[in-house]
Design a protein around this motif. Structure first.
Motif, short mmCIF file in Angstrom:
data_model
loop_
_atom_site.label_atom_id
_atom_site.label_comp_id
_atom_site.label_asym_id
_atom_site.label_seq_id
_atom_site.Cartn_x
_atom_site.Cartn_y
_atom_site.Cartn_z
N ALA A 34 0.84 -1.20 0.00
CA ALA A 34 0.00 0.00 0.00
C ALA A 34 0.87 1.25 0.00
N ASP A 38 -3.19 5.06 -1.00
CA ASP A 38 -4.13 3.95 -0.80
C ASP A 38 -4.82 4.04 0.54
N VAL A 63 -5.41 -2.44 -3.68
CA VAL A 63 -4.11 -3.10 -3.58
C VAL A 63 -4.07 -4.53 -4.13
N TYR A 93 -2.69 -8.05 4.12
CA TYR A 93 -2.47 -6.61 4.01
C TYR A 93 -1.69 -6.10 5.23
#
Length: 124
Positions: A34, A38, A63, A93
Motif C-alpha cells: 500500500a 491507498d 491493492v 495486508y
C-alpha cells in the motif's frame, strides 16, 4: 532479483476463492504494498464516509492487483468474497505493510514457562 531488493507484490491463495457470475472459481492472486494514497483517498469515498466498515473493501480493491483471470478487482469483487477470504486478505495486508504487532517468545523468570508476548508497533 538483487539481494536486499524491495518486494512490492506478494502472491496469495485464497482459502475458499471468489466465484464470478459465470461460476468460475478464482483463488490465486497478487497484492501490492500500500501507498500513502491507498490509505488516504478511500477516506474521501462517500461509501466509507457513510459506513466506515466499508474502508477495507475500498482499500483491498486498490491493492489487490490480480485475482485469478478476472480483468479487474473492484469493490464489487471484494464485496463478493467469502468472509474467510476477506479475513485472509486483511491479514495479508497487515503483514506485508508492517501493521501486524510483533510476537516474541519469552521465558518467565519466575515459573520458567515460555509465553508469547505482543510488542506493539511504535506509535501504536
Amino acid at each position: 532479483m538483487t539481494e536486499g531488493a524491495l518486494v512490492t507484490e506478494v502472491p496469495f491463495e485464497l482459502p475458499k476463492g471468489y466465484v464470478d457470475a459465470e461460476g468460475t472459481l478464482h483463488r490465486s492472486g497478487t497484492m501490492r504494498l500500500a501507498t500513502a494514497a491507498d490509505e488516504i483517498y478511500p477516506l474521501r469515498d462517500p461509501r466509507v464516509q457513510s459506513w466506515p466498515a466499508y474502508l477495507i473493501v475500498v482499500l483491498l480493491a486498490r491493492v489487490v492487483t490480480r485475482l485469478g483471470s478476472l480483468r479487474e478487482v473492484n469493490a464489487g469483487v471484494v464485496e463478493g468474497l467469502f468472509s474467510e477470504d476477506l479475513a485472509h486478505l486483511q491479514d495479508l495486508y497487515n503483514r506485508i505493510n508492517g501493521l501486524t504487532p510483533h510476537l516474541f517468545a519469552v521465558v518467565c523468570p519466575h515459573c520458567g514457562e515460555t509465553h508469547e508476548v505482543e510488542v506493539p508497533l511504535l506509535g501504536g
